[in-house]
Motif scaffolding. Structure first.
Motif, short mmCIF file in Angstrom:
data_model
loop_
_atom_site.label_atom_id
_atom_site.label_comp_id
_atom_site.label_asym_id
_atom_site.label_seq_id
_atom_site.Cartn_x
_atom_site.Cartn_y
_atom_site.Cartn_z
N GLY A 52 -24.42 -33.48 44.90
CA GLY A 52 -23.54 -32.55 44.50
C GLY A 52 -23.60 -32.14 43.29
O GLY A 52 -23.24 -30.97 42.80
N TYR A 105 -17.43 -30.38 46.13
CA TYR A 105 -17.18 -30.65 47.35
C TYR A 105 -16.02 -30.27 48.12
O TYR A 105 -16.03 -29.67 49.31
CB TYR A 105 -17.29 -32.48 47.55
CG TYR A 105 -18.45 -33.18 47.27
CD1 TYR A 105 -19.76 -32.28 46.99
CD2 TYR A 105 -18.44 -34.34 46.99
CE1 TYR A 105 -20.86 -33.21 46.81
CE2 TYR A 105 -19.62 -35.19 46.80
CZ TYR A 105 -20.70 -34.53 46.81
OH TYR A 105 -21.89 -35.30 46.51
N LEU A 107 -22.22 -35.65 51.67
CA LEU A 107 -22.00 -35.22 50.27
C LEU A 107 -21.55 -36.68 49.72
O LEU A 107 -20.65 -37.61 50.15
CB LEU A 107 -20.60 -34.61 50.44
CG LEU A 107 -20.50 -33.18 50.99
CD1 LEU A 107 -19.28 -32.78 51.20
CD2 LEU A 107 -21.57 -32.39 50.67
N ILE A 164 -18.59 -33.25 40.73
CA ILE A 164 -18.57 -33.05 42.00
C ILE A 164 -17.74 -32.55 42.84
O ILE A 164 -17.69 -32.30 43.92
CB ILE A 164 -19.73 -34.13 42.73
CG1 ILE A 164 -19.04 -35.48 42.54
CG2 ILE A 164 -21.06 -34.32 41.83
CD1 ILE A 164 -19.67 -36.59 43.25
#
Length: 458
Positions: free
Chosen positions: A190, A239, A210, A235
């Motif tokens: 990510g 996400y 992810l 991240i």
């Protein structure tokens, strides 16, 4: 074979060979201990003698008669009819390819099986020509299969994003000519996600994995940058954005728990609270000397965590806040075909991995292991041997040590071949701690099925 266990107030008996699951009252559960493949219409004298202290003869006879009806229907202590299939069509066409487009990574995850991304062979990126040859190799070796799966993997594949885009474009350009359809997936940490990459991924990737380990403090301790900085805050919002824009498309957030966070149920629930409804948090597999390695002494606490997580799973599902947890997803009605039940993931047979140099390995976890190169996809130097493919095609629960006697065999398939090879020295020798974890997860999954079937909140 019958596997009996009690969890969360449910008395459960799994008929191993048919896959039937029975939720029993106390008397029937106790009587089931006397059932075998030679079950007769009348209860054994030993059962009546042992249970008559707490139950009347009429009760025992009635409960036994009900169990006998299940036996006659073939869903209680049914015979194992699967061994005859274990060598059927052993070598299969290749349908799945892991493209290691980056043997490099911008994180330094402390438990990384890939030596922080370079697989022990130096940091490098896959040239387009190698990836193109790999897609051609997959098409040529896929026989009549229509759907072909390609996972962009690393290291961190977004470090080689231009090549990923070109390979997707090339794959799409040859689909019609060969009567194929590529299902592309990508696994990312990510860090390099941005709007353009998110849009491309959501347009072209059938699935997206992810990587995140859960709570900020857990993730940042295990998944730091090269300079030691944490990665969570970089991240988490990316996400969320990707998942929202995916608009129902397949994805899952995938974490790892270690000896350092044995309270991993909190990490799963944290991810669910952050809005992710497709979650996998899996046990680390590593050398036993590592400070992150799971130990046999950890098992009681780990088992408690799985049971705690299973209860939370049911509670949230019943309240309309449900999520899917990978290890609790169990299809008892329309599960995998017989050969899949026997062999599992198909690594080295239906599934292979390709490195930046074009070397072919049985799967991404075998990359770099001595003696495991199956060939090379480049035409000028390319070779592909069926010798290793034959060996992997014969790996199943009837050739793996101890598996044919295990109650979990048709849900487990003998564990990961790569982990078995690396940590036990033989892909046919299962890693015992992973066996115990798998069995516990299966019991939790079966209990969840029982609870949700009754629509009962716990």
């Amino acid at each position: 074979m019958l596997h009996r266990f009690t969890q969360n107030g449910y008395n459960i008996a799994l008929d191993v060979c048919s896959g039937a699951v029975h939720v029993l009252d106390k008397l029937s559960y106790e009587l089931a201990a006397f059932v075998d493949e030679n079950m007769s219409k009348e209860p054994p004298v030993s059962a009546v003698s042992e249970l008559s202290q707490n139950y009347g003869k009429a009760e025992i006879d009635e409960a036994w008669a009900e169990l006998y009806e299940l036996f006659k229907a073939g869903v209680l202590c049914s015979k194992d009819d699967y061994e005859r299939y274990c060598n059927s069509d052993a070598k299969a066409p290749i349908k799945s390819l892991c493209l290691n487009v980056a043997h490099d990574c911008n994180l330094r995850c402390k438990y990384c099986f890939a030596s922080t991304g370079d697989f022990g062979g130096g940091r490098k990126l896959m040239p387009f020509e190698v990836g193109k040859a790999a897609l051609d190799f997959l098409v040529e070796n896929s026989a009549k299969r229509h759907n072909l799966e390609v996972d962009f993997f690393g290291g961190e594949p977004l470090m080689n994003f231009d090549v990923v885009k070109r390979l997707v474009e090339y794959g799409r350009s040859i689909e019609k000519e060969h009567g194929k359809h590529f299902r592309f997936t990508l696994t990312t940490n990510g860090i390099l996600l941005d709007d353009d990459k998110i849009d491309f991924i959501n347009r072209e990737m059938h699935n997206i994995v992810l990587s995140i380990d859960g709570r900020r403090e857990v993730n940042d301790a295990m998944r730091p940058h090269v300079d030691g900085r944490g990665s969570y805050d970089e991240i988490i919002e990316k996400y969320k954005k990707l998942v929202v824009r995916r608009n129902g498309g397949e994805y899952y957030v995938r974490g790892t728990y270690t000896h350092k966070n044995l309270d991993f149920a909190a990490d799963v629930l944290h991810l669910a609270d952050e809005g992710f409804d497709q979650i996998s948090v899996e046990p680390v597999v590593s050398d036993g000397s590592s400070p992150y390695a799971l130990q046999v002494k950890d098992l009681p606490q780990i088992f408690d965590e799985y049971e705690k997580l299973a209860k939370a799973f049911i509670e949230r599902k019943n309240k309309g806040r449900g999520f899917n947890f990978f290890h609790f997803m169990l299809d008892l009605d329309g599960g995998p075909c017989i050969l899949k039940l026997l062999r599992g993931c198909g690594c080295g047979n239906e599934y292979v991995a390709v490195t930046p140099e074009g070397d072919i390995y049985p799967c991404h976890q075998f990359v770099g292991q001595d003696g495991m190169i199956m060939g090379n996809v480049l035409k000028e130097t390319g070779t592909f041997t069926n010798e290793l493919k034959t060996s992997f095609s014969k790996a199943n629960i009837f050739t793996k040590q101890g598996c044919s006697e295990c109650w979990a065999r048709y849900f487990c398939t003998g564990g990961c071949n790569a982990n078995n090879q690396l940590y036990c020295g033989d892909m046919l020798k299962p890693l015992k701690i992973t066996c115990e974890l798998q069995k516990k997860r299966l019991e939790c999954a079966l209990m969840i099925k029982a609870a949700l079937a009754e629509n009962q909140e716990v």
